[in-house]
Design an enzyme around this catalytic site. Structure first.
Site, short mmCIF file in Angstrom:
data_model
loop_
_atom_site.label_atom_id
_atom_site.label_comp_id
_atom_site.label_asym_id
_atom_site.label_seq_id
_atom_site.Cartn_x
_atom_site.Cartn_y
_atom_site.Cartn_z
N GLU A 188 0.77 -1.24 0.10
CA GLU A 188 -0.05 0.05 -0.14
C GLU A 188 0.72 1.18 0.07
O GLU A 188 1.37 1.46 1.02
CB GLU A 188 -0.97 0.03 1.33
N CYS A 221 -2.55 8.74 2.51
CA CYS A 221 -2.18 8.33 1.43
C CYS A 221 -3.30 8.94 0.42
O CYS A 221 -2.95 8.87 -0.91
CB CYS A 221 -1.89 6.83 1.32
#
Ligand code: ADP
Length: 507
Positions: free
Chosen positions: A269, A304
């Site tokens: 990720e 993010c």
């Protein structure tokens, strides 16, 4: 947000009384690190040293992996009945909630996260994700083939074994839970290496797990640096899977380490530079601007999936920019220990310097910000940063291309949907996107055309509960691969085994 019971003064007193203990937690107990090198962790809000942590080394990792391996191989965890394993995980999650204030305070002090947000992470987000993983255990079905009666052929999802997990600092506790809960729910054991900036809540988490009844060795934590502990974990031949959240550059390094060692599978990720695309039919630009700011500036922009690239249709560009500036101005850094604070400093002085350098580089290749003070940036000595808004910097500008991980919004405009899609996809990343339109066909075309793991089409800024964690999603391009959500999130931590029984035909 969670209703904070304690006031600023009470949090400050508790902060002064924290007994920091960020040693490796291996085989059910705190251990001394083998490494002599130590580094200081500072409170970004004050610059004061909070405590020191050992840099960690390959020997710490070897001990933790050996502990996790023994715990996996002897079946003390994977061999438990599913009901027992679920009950233990539920007790663990309940204990996290019971100690949420302590956990939240550790995160708040180490990275300057506003205490109300840190409490939300500990009391709401972490247990929500943890409980979802426990419930998902019952939905992790295998597959049975249709065969002749003498054959029984099925595939069963087995745990992978020892999972190595490496996490970043932006949501220290939540990031740890996002790795630990599915890995353990699926029957694996784990060695977690939290961020060097914020390892305290992860170590506390491991202690809580053992106190809640999880067998020793099932959850091990090794604090330390990326180049020491992280590197050793990624390269270890007895780690069966590596689950990582962090920068794209580190994610790519880990692929190399995995390939150079035992070829362990990865779940990555990584970074993002996600767009918010606003079409001219969007309703109530003030509400849209406030929502965009909430998505771009949440956690000081250190998220993010932050929608930091605003892509707006020509005809409403001026109006949206004005509304964005007004909305962004409301985000002013405050004391993280004040429960009223919604916006704190960046996580560290180093992170602040990184963001500042990118802002100055971007401004020098384009022009000054529409909101934000460049002069003040040069002389500032702390880690707090009020938001910046830039417009029309161009597509080669580093602020358009690179993930800042700070409170910076950049805006570009388009006239046609085709141009909007090209701008949305003009990125090396593919994590998330929001599209503002009331036109179903336009929303559908954008949602399917944007190369990202999640797209939200919004006819309104109204907030709904939504699907929680039930749906899988997966990064594109530089944002990584593998799902962390949905039953598929649990499935990422399992591997298939096909079994066939061939039985004698009755005479
Ligand atoms: P961020 O910018 O979010 O700090 P990083 O990728 O640098 O992103 O860090 C995320 C995690 O990866 C941290 O736990 C960090 O210590 C770890 N890390 C950094 N470099 C390496 C490396 N070379 N090998 C393994 N882990 C690393």
């Amino acid at each position: 947000m969670v209703e904070a019971v304690l006031d600023q003064q009470a949090w400050r007193s508790r902060a002064d009384a924290v007994a920091w203990d960020v040693r490796p937690f291996v085989d059910g107990a705190l251990r001394e690190s083998h490494a002599a090198e130590r580094f200081a962790v500072r409170d970004p809000a004050t610059g004061a040293v909070l405590h020191e942590v050992a840099a960690g080394d390959a020997r710490d990792v070897a001990a933790a992996v050996a502990s996790a391996r023994a715990a996996f191989d002897d079946g003390r965890w994977s061999g438990l009945g599913v009901l027992t394993r679920k009950a233990l995980l539920e007790a663990f999650i309940d204990a996290v909630v019971a100690q949420a204030e302590e956990l939240a305070l550790l995160d708040s002090l180490e990275i300057g996260k506003p205490i109300s947000a840190a409490l939300f992470d500990a009391q709401v987000l972490s247990p929500m994700f943890g409980r979802f993983c426990v419930e998902s255990v019952d939905r992790l079905f295998g597959v049975v083939a249709n065969t002749e009666p003498e054959v029984l052929a099925f595939s069963v999802a087995e745990p992978r074994g020892v999972v190595g997990a490496i996490t970043p600092w932006n949501f220290p506790l939540v990031n740890a839970i996002i790795k630990v809960a599915p890995a353990l729910a699926a029957g694996n054991t784990i060695v977690l290496k939290p961020s060097e900036l914020a390892a305290a809540s992860a170590v506390r988490l491991a202690r809580i797990a053992v106190e809640a009844g999880l067998p020793p060795g099932v959850l091990n934590v090794v604090p330390g640096l990326g180049r020491t502990v992280g590197q050793a974990l990624a390269s270890h031949d007895d780690v069966d899977m590596l689950s990582f959240t962090g920068s794209t550059a580190t994610g790519r390094l880990l692929m190399r380490s995995a390939g150079a060692s035992n070829g362990k599978p990865l779940l990555l990720e990584c970074g993002g530079k996600s767009p918010a695309v606003v079409f001219a039919d969007a309703d109530d630009l003030g509400a849209v601007a406030r929502h965009i700011c909430a998505e771009a500036l949440h956690n000081q922009g250190q998220v993010c999936v932050s929608r930091s690239r605003v892509i707006v249709q020509d005809s409403i560009k001026g109006a949206l920019l004005e509304a964005l500036v007004e909305a962004a101005r409301a985000y002013q850094p405050g004391d993280p220990l004040d429960p009223a604070t919604g916006f704190g400093p960046l996580a560290s002085r180093e992170q602040w310097l990184r963001a500042r350098d990118l802002i100055l580089a971007g401004a020098s290749q384009g022009h000054g910000p529409v909101l934000g003070d460049l002069t003040a940036l040069s002389s500032h000595g702390g880690a707090d940063m009020a938001p910046f808004v830039f417009s029309d910097l161009g597509r080669d500008n580093p602020l358009w291309r690179e993930e800042v991980f700070g409170p910076v919004i950049v805006l570009e405009s388009f006239s046609t949907p085709v141009q909007a899609l090209a701008l949305a996809n003009d990125t090396a990343y593919g994590l998330a996107a929001t599209v503002w339109t009331r036109d179903l066909s336009l929303g559908q075309a954008m949602a399917r055309g944007i190369r990202a793991g999640e797209v939200t089409v919004r006819a309104t800024a109204a907030e709904y509960e939504g699907p929680g964690f039930v749906l899988p999603q997966e990064g594109r391009k530089g944002s990584g691969f593998g799902s962390e959500t949905g039953v598929e999130g649990l499935r990422s931590y399992t591997t298939w085994k096909k079994v066939e029984f061939h039985t004698a035909r009755l005479a």
